[in-house]
Design an enzyme around this catalytic site. Structure first.
Site, PDB file in Angstrom:
ATOM      1  N   HIS A 173       0.845  -1.211   0.000  1.00 50.99           N
ATOM      2  CA  HIS A 173       0.000   0.000   0.000  1.00 50.99           C
ATOM      3  C   HIS A 173       0.877   1.257   0.000  1.00 50.99           C
ATOM      4  CE1 HIS A 173      -3.304  -2.730   0.920  1.00 50.99           C
ATOM      5  NE2 HIS A 173      -2.545  -3.219   1.877  1.00 50.99           N
TER       6      HIS A 173
ATOM      7  N   SER B  87      17.248  13.407 -20.967  1.00 49.38           N
ATOM      8  CA  SER B  87      16.322  14.524 -21.076  1.00 49.38           C
ATOM      9  C   SER B  87      16.915  15.541 -22.038  1.00 49.38           C
ATOM     10  CB  SER B  87      16.103  15.170 -19.703  1.00 49.38           C
ATOM     11  OG  SER B  87      15.452  16.417 -19.830  1.00 49.38           O
TER      12      SER B  87
END
Length: 486
Positions: free
Chosen positions: A178, A302
Site C-alpha cells: 500500500h 532529457s
C-alpha cells in the site's frame, strides 16, 4: 505543403514498420500479407500432393517425387516476383485465395506440361472453400510466429530476469505494501516472483493447441461426397490436417471456430499484463534509487536536464504492452463469434495478429534492454531499511504471541503494545532494543529479537528463489548490450 504519401520508397504509416522495424522484422516471415500468400501456396501444394499420393480421386495418377519436389520448391523460393505476380492476378480476380489458386495452376503447368496431365490442375483447391485454405494457413503462420519468434524472445527475457533474481537473492529490500514500509524481503525474491509468474504463462503458451479443418463450404463435406462418394473424406481431412502439424477439428461451420486463437491470445495477453507489472515495479525501484541505470549507452535522458537518465525502456514497454493487449483482447473476443455459418469479420480481424504480436515483441525487446542497463544499489536499499526499524514490530509481537500461547506470563496484548510503540512514528534500534529487553522474554528469545535488524529480517526470501529451478525452469541467456530506439 508537399505530400509524403507518394514518397519512394513508401513511408510507413505505423511505428512497427517504421521506427521499430528492426525489432519486429522476424514476424514478417510469418504474419505479413506476403507470408499469408506463401502459406496459402504451401497448403494448396500439400493438399494436391495429399490427394494424389493417397489416390483419393480415382483415375488420377500420383505425382512423381521430382514433381512433388518442384511444387514444394515453389513455396521455398517464394519471393518478390511471386508476391508481385499474385498481386497482379488479384487485381483481376478481386479474390486473394483465387489468385493463389491461379498462380499455382500456372506453376503446375510448367512442372507437368504434358497434354494428358492438364487435368491435374483441377485438383488444386479441389472441393475447398477459401476458409479451408485460410484457417490452415493462419494456424501455421501463428504457430510459426509464436514458436519461432515470440516464445524465443519471451524465454530469453524470463531467463534474464531469473538470472537477476539469483544474483540478488541475498540483497535485503524494504518492502512496500500500500505504498508504506512493510516486512523486508530481498530484491532477488521479488524478481523471482515475477519470473515465476511469467514462466507459468510461457508454459501455457508453449502448450497451445493449433486447430485446423478442411470440410467444405458449411463443414458438411457436401462437395467432397458429391465428387467422390466412395472416399472416406473425414479420414482424408484428418490425415491432411495432422500432416501439416495441426490438430484436426472435426466439427465446424464454414470457418474453423477460432476458439484456439482466443485461448492463445488470452494467455499471451496475461503474460503481457504480468510483464507490465514488472515494468511498473522496476520503474518504482529506479525512482526509489534501488537500481541505478547504467550510463554510457549513448542515450540522452532529457533534452533539457542533463543529469537525468530516464527509465524509457520500461515506459516504452508499458505503452506497447497496452497496445498489444488491446488488440489481443479484441481478437479473442471477436474471433469466437460468427453469424450463422459464416461472416467475414474474422477475415479482417486476423490481419491484425501480426500487429498485436509485434507490439508485444517490441515490449520484450525494450524490457530486456532496460534490465541489461540496470545496476542494483544495495547501499540505497540498506539506507531505507535502516530508517525503518518500526517494521520489526511484526516479529516481536509474533514471538510474544507464540510465548503467550504457551502460557509464558507478561505476554498480554502483544499487537496493541507494539502498535503503541511504532504506529505513526519512527523508532530506531535503541528504542526497539530497550523495548524488547523490558518485556521479560526468555533469554534466548530476547537475544534473538534484540540482535534482529531490518536487513536481516528477510525470512526464507533468499532460498525461495530456488523455486524457479524446481518449477519447470526457464531458459538462461546472456544480457543484450545493444540499444535501439525508444
Amino acid at each position: 505543403m508537399q505530400s509524403l504519401a507518394d514518397a519512394t520508397p513508401p513511408i510507413a504509416l505505423g511505428a512497427l514498420d517504421g521506427r521499430y522495424r528492426p525489432v519486429i522484422a522476424p514476424l514478417v516471415d510469418h504474419l505479413s500479407e506476403p507470408a499469408l500468400n506463401r502459406m496459402r501456396t504451401h497448403v494448396e501444394v500439400e493438399w494436391l500432393i495429399h490427394l494424389t499420393e493417397h489416390e483419393v480421386v480415382p483415375g488420377v495418377r500420383r505425382l512423381s517425387a521430382q514433381e512433388q519436389t518442384a511444387l514444394r520448391e515453389v513455396v521455398e523460393t517464394f519471393g518478390p516476383d511471386e508476391i508481385e505476380e499474385i498481386a497482379a492476378t488479384e487485381k483481376v480476380t478481386q479474390h486473394d485465395v483465387k489468385a493463389v489458386e491461379y498462380f499455382l495452376k500456372a506453376r503446375l503447368q510448367q512442372i507437368a506440361p504434358a497434354e494428358e496431365d492438364r487435368g491435374l490442375a483441377e485438383l488444386i483447391h479441389f472441393c475447398c472453400t477459401s476458409e479451408d485454405i485460410n484457417n490452415l494457413s493462419y494456424a501455421l503462420m501463428v504457430k510459426g510466429a509464436v514458436d519461432q519468434v515470440w516464445l524465443s524472445a519471451a524465454r530469453d527475457l524470463v531467463g534474464q530476469l531469473a538470472d537477476m533474481a539469483d544474483d540478488l537473492r541475498e540483497v535485503p529490500l524494504l518492502a512496500h505494501t500500500h505504498g508504506q514500509p512493510a516486512t523486508p524481503t530481498t530484491m532477488g525474491k521479488e524478481l523471482a516472483v515475477l519470473a515465476h509468474r511469467l514462466g507459468r504463462q510461457l508454459r501455457r503458451v508453449a502448450g497451445a493447441e493449433y486447430l485446423g479443418k478442411l470440410n467444405g463450404a458449411t463443414g458438411t463435406y457436401g462437395a467432397h461426397l458429391a465428387a467422390v462418394p466412395d472416399a472416406d473424406w473425414q479420414q482424408v481431412s484428418r490425415t491432411f490436417v495432422e500432416h501439416l502439424g495441426l490438430t484436426w477439428n472435426p466439427l465446424t461451420t464454414q470457418i474453423e471456430s477460432h476458439d484456439w486463437q482466443a485461448e492463445l491470445y488470452a494467455d499471451i495477453a496475461r503474460f503481457n499484463r504480468v510483464l507490465h507489472n514488472l515494468c511498473t515495479d522496476i520503474w518504482s525501484y529506479i525512482s526509489l534509487g534501488y537500481f541505478a541505470q547504467v550510463r554510457g549507452q549513448g542515450s540522452v535522458g532529457s533534452s533539457t536536464m542533463p543529469h537525468k537518465v530516464n527509465p524509457i525502456r520500461f515506459e516504452n514497454a508499458e505503452a506497447n504492452l497496452e497496445v498489444s493487449n488491446a488488440l489481443l483482447d479484441v481478437l479473442a473476443t471477436t474471433l469466437v463469434q460468427s453469424r450463422l455459418q459464416r461472416d467475414l469479420t474474422d477475415s479482417s480481424m486476423q490481419r491484425n495478429i501480426g500487429t498485436a504480436l509485434g507490439h508485444s515483441l517490441l515490449a520484450l525487446d525494450n524490457v530486456r534492454r532496460g534490465l541489461a542497463g540496470l545496476d542494483a544499489a544495495p547501499e540505497a536499499m540498506a539506507a531505507d531499511l535502516d530508517a525503518n526499524w518500526e517494521v520489526l514490530g511484526e516479529p516481536v509481537q509474533s514471538a510474544m504471541r507464540a510465548l503467550g500461547a504457551r502460557g509464558v506470563p507478561r505476554m498480554e496484548a502483544p499487537y496493541e503494545r507494539l502498535k503503541e510503540l511504532t504506529r505513526g512514528r519512527r523508532i530506531g534500534q535503541s528504542e526497539l532494543v530497550d523495548f524488547v529487553r523490558g518485556l521479560g522474554l526468555p533469554p534466548e528469545v530476547q537475544e534473538r529479537l534484540a540482535t534482529l535488524t531490518p536487513a536481516t529480517y528477510v525470512g526464507l526470501a533468499p532460498t525461495l528463489v530456488d523455486h524457479l529451478a524446481r518449477s519447470g525452469g526457464v531458459e538462461r541467456t546472456e544480457d543484450p548490450t545493444g540499444v535501439g530506439p525508444a
